[in-house]
Design a protein around this motif. Sequence first.
Motif, PDB file in Angstrom:
ATOM      1  N   ALA A 108       6.966 -14.083  13.317  1.00 52.46           N
ATOM      2  CA  ALA A 108       5.947 -13.252  13.962  1.00 52.46           C
ATOM      3  C   ALA A 108       4.578 -13.431  13.319  1.00 52.46           C
ATOM      4  CB  ALA A 108       6.360 -11.787  13.921  1.00 52.46           C
ATOM      5  N   ASN A 109       4.550 -13.735  12.010  1.00 48.47           N
ATOM      6  CA  ASN A 109       3.258 -13.850  11.325  1.00 48.47           C
ATOM      7  C   ASN A 109       3.416 -14.668  10.048  1.00 48.47           C
ATOM      8  OD1 ASN A 109       4.137 -12.008   9.195  1.00 48.47           O
ATOM      9  ND2 ASN A 109       3.888 -10.393  10.732  1.00 48.47           N
ATOM     10  N   THR A 110       2.286 -14.920   9.385  1.00 48.30           N
ATOM     11  CA  THR A 110       2.316 -15.734   8.165  1.00 48.30           C
ATOM     12  C   THR A 110       3.028 -15.047   7.010  1.00 48.30           C
ATOM     13  OG1 THR A 110       0.114 -14.932   7.559  1.00 48.30           O
ATOM     14  CG2 THR A 110       0.226 -17.033   8.729  1.00 48.30           C
ATOM     15  N   GLN A 111       2.983 -13.733   6.978  1.00 52.16           N
ATOM     16  CA  GLN A 111       3.664 -13.005   5.908  1.00 52.16           C
ATOM     17  C   GLN A 111       5.174 -13.239   5.982  1.00 52.16           C
ATOM     18  OE1 GLN A 111       2.924  -8.796   6.008  1.00 52.16           O
ATOM     19  NE2 GLN A 111       3.556  -8.517   3.883  1.00 52.16           N
ATOM     20  N   ILE A 112       5.729 -13.167   7.177  1.00 54.68           N
ATOM     21  CA  ILE A 112       7.170 -13.407   7.339  1.00 54.68           C
ATOM     22  C   ILE A 112       7.489 -14.874   7.040  1.00 54.68           C
ATOM     23  CG2 ILE A 112       9.090 -13.438   8.977  1.00 54.68           C
ATOM     24  CD1 ILE A 112       7.774 -10.966  10.293  1.00 54.68           C
ATOM     25  N   LEU A 113       6.630 -15.786   7.518  1.00 58.05           N
ATOM     26  CA  LEU A 113       6.839 -17.203   7.222  1.00 58.05           C
ATOM     27  C   LEU A 113       6.864 -17.431   5.722  1.00 58.05           C
ATOM     28  CD1 LEU A 113       7.124 -20.173   8.033  1.00 58.05           C
ATOM     29  CD2 LEU A 113       4.630 -20.273   8.199  1.00 58.05           C
ATOM     30  N   ASP A 114       5.961 -16.825   5.001  1.00 55.79           N
ATOM     31  CA  ASP A 114       5.909 -16.960   3.550  1.00 55.79           C
ATOM     32  C   ASP A 114       7.208 -16.477   2.909  1.00 55.79           C
ATOM     33  OD1 ASP A 114       4.527 -17.732   1.202  1.00 55.79           O
ATOM     34  OD2 ASP A 114       3.950 -15.646   0.833  1.00 55.79           O
TER      35      ASP A 114
END
Length: 143
Positions: A108-114
């Motif tokens: 959903a976003n870069t935070q989750i990807l990280d």
Amino acid sequence: MDDLDKSLIGLLSADARISVATLARRLKVARSTIQARLERLENSGVIAGYTLKLGEAAREGRLRASVLVTIEPRGQAAILTRLKSIHEVEKVFTTSGRFDLLLQIACANTQILDQVLDQIGAMSGVKSSESLIHLSTRIDRAV
């Protein structure tokens, strides 16, 4: 597979919801022929299922990435088991060359990807990884 099978698969690739009657009309054969062909193609594994292909509107807001992973020898089975538990990992491919696995990830976003990348990097047996964030789709021939 003969020409009729190939034509049938082509029509289904364009629209998996097309009716048997419409397929029969377009291919100029009997409905029973289409039904028999579909059954044979399904039973032989040529047709593995019928699915939905999301359009750009549905994919908006999803960050996609490819992750190239190098693993320890004989660590693949355990790593695959752990990757199955990460919801954001959509597909895993084995590869040739300097990387062992290619992961397709959607978040959903870069935070989750990280967070997902941290989980993958922390797995025992993972030697290294390289991430490639998808920016835009220029060609998509996937069925």
